[in-house]
Design an enzyme around this catalytic site. Structure first.
Site, PDB file in Angstrom:
ATOM      1  N   GLU A 137      10.706 -14.106  -2.406  1.00 18.90           N
ATOM      2  CA  GLU A 137      10.151 -14.274  -3.652  1.00 18.90           C
ATOM      3  C   GLU A 137      11.002 -13.989  -4.549  1.00 18.90           C
ATOM      4  O   GLU A 137      11.733 -12.809  -4.496  1.00 18.90           O
ATOM      5  CB  GLU A 137       8.876 -13.557  -3.551  1.00 18.90           C
ATOM      6  CG  GLU A 137       8.221 -13.549  -4.769  1.00 18.90           C
ATOM      7  CD  GLU A 137       6.620 -12.786  -4.702  1.00 18.90           C
ATOM      8  OE1 GLU A 137       6.262 -12.662  -3.585  1.00 18.90           O
ATOM      9  OE2 GLU A 137       6.382 -12.339  -5.656  1.00 18.90           O
ATOM     10  N   GLU A 142       7.773 -10.343 -14.633  1.00 18.11           N
ATOM     11  CA  GLU A 142       6.261  -9.785 -14.360  1.00 18.11           C
ATOM     12  C   GLU A 142       5.902  -8.812 -15.571  1.00 18.11           C
ATOM     13  O   GLU A 142       6.859  -8.177 -16.124  1.00 18.11           O
ATOM     14  CB  GLU A 142       6.172  -9.261 -13.176  1.00 18.11           C
ATOM     15  CG  GLU A 142       6.014 -10.186 -11.907  1.00 18.11           C
ATOM     16  CD  GLU A 142       5.766  -9.414 -10.860  1.00 18.11           C
ATOM     17  OE1 GLU A 142       4.657  -9.740  -9.998  1.00 18.11           O
ATOM     18  OE2 GLU A 142       6.650  -8.767 -10.157  1.00 18.11           O
TER      19      GLU A 142
END
Length: 255
Positions: A137, A142
């Site tokens: 990932e 974020e």
């Protein structure tokens, strides 16, 4: 995918000046139509159940096909509080647009407020065969509303994932104001994370294994806005809703 509070280093964006040049434009999405092109984008809906309830993070939102719109060349994902439920949208390019290496960016304007957790990220295309975290990932950006002025860039792989993920929490004053461009420059040798074309964090691995470098395969792109959860929450300020996550474009260049 389990993205709990991560083991991170803290750096300041003001001290980072290295830049990376883009190559040839390979693919772009400018959101100029009246609706999302489902030849490119998939909707992931629901609460993650029965496979991974709460999307692996105890997230509180239900994803729908209705919490977004295209307007003035922008994708706008809207998080809402509807009765005792939270709703949002999550889209992916899995099986449709997948990339192995490249300079991959999105120009976006992030939502704010305690409990908000927007992201622009990628997952390994073999996740259906080997599962997470072995597929890998790449969290290009974020942002968690409970931690203003900070940008999170994170990698998850078998050796470093969940609470032991590899990443940086970067102080970036006024990141909540206006538009910024979030990117990775991903090659066979390293992955650079950038904001506004400045490198914040680099990962390299000399002794590659599937457990520490699952990044020699195609990955697909995801855009979503989560609410609450292990990383974005647990507390959510209901007074902030609705919140909008604006994305102007997604582009992929060669290295």
């Amino acid at each position: 995918m389990k993205r709990t509070a991560i083991a991170i280093a803290i750096v300041s964006a003001l001290t980072v000046s290295a830049q990376v040049k883009k190559g040839k434009l390979v693919w772009e999405e400018n959101f100029n139509g009246k609706k999302l092109d489902e030849k490119v984008w998939n909707f992931e809906t629901g609460d993650g159940c029965p496979n991974v309830c709460g999307w692996g993070n105890n997230e509180r939102q239900i994803y729908t096909k209705n919490n977004h719109r295209l307007e003035n060349g922008h994708l706008i994902i809207t998080a809402k509080k509807e009765g005792d439920k939270y709703t949002s949208t999550r889209i992916t390019t899995a099986g449709k647009k997948e990339f192995k290496y490249g300079y991959i960016e999105a120009r976006a304007k992030i939502p704010t407020g305690k409990g908000i957790w927007p992201a622009f990220w990628m997952l390994g295309s073999n996740i259906g065969q080997v599962s997470w975290p072995l597929a890998g990932e790449i969290d290009i950006i974020e942002y968690v509303g409970k931690d203003p002025g900070m940008v999170y860039n994170t990698l998850h792989f078998k050796d470093r994932h969940g609470g032991n993920a590899l990443g940086h929490r970067t102080a970036f004053p006024k990141i909540e104001e206006g538009w910024h461009t979030y990117a990775v420059n991903w090659t066979a040798d390293k992955i650079d994370f950038l904001v506004d074309e400045k490198v914040l964090f680099t990962y390299t691995q000399e002794n590659k294994t599937q457990e520490n470098w699952p990044f020699d395969q195609p990955f697909f792109i995801l855009l979503n806005m989560a609410i609450g959860g292990n990383f974005g929450g647990p507390d959510v300020d209901d007074s902030i809703f609705p919140q909008e996550y604006h994305i102007d474009h997604v582009r992929v260049y060669s290295n």
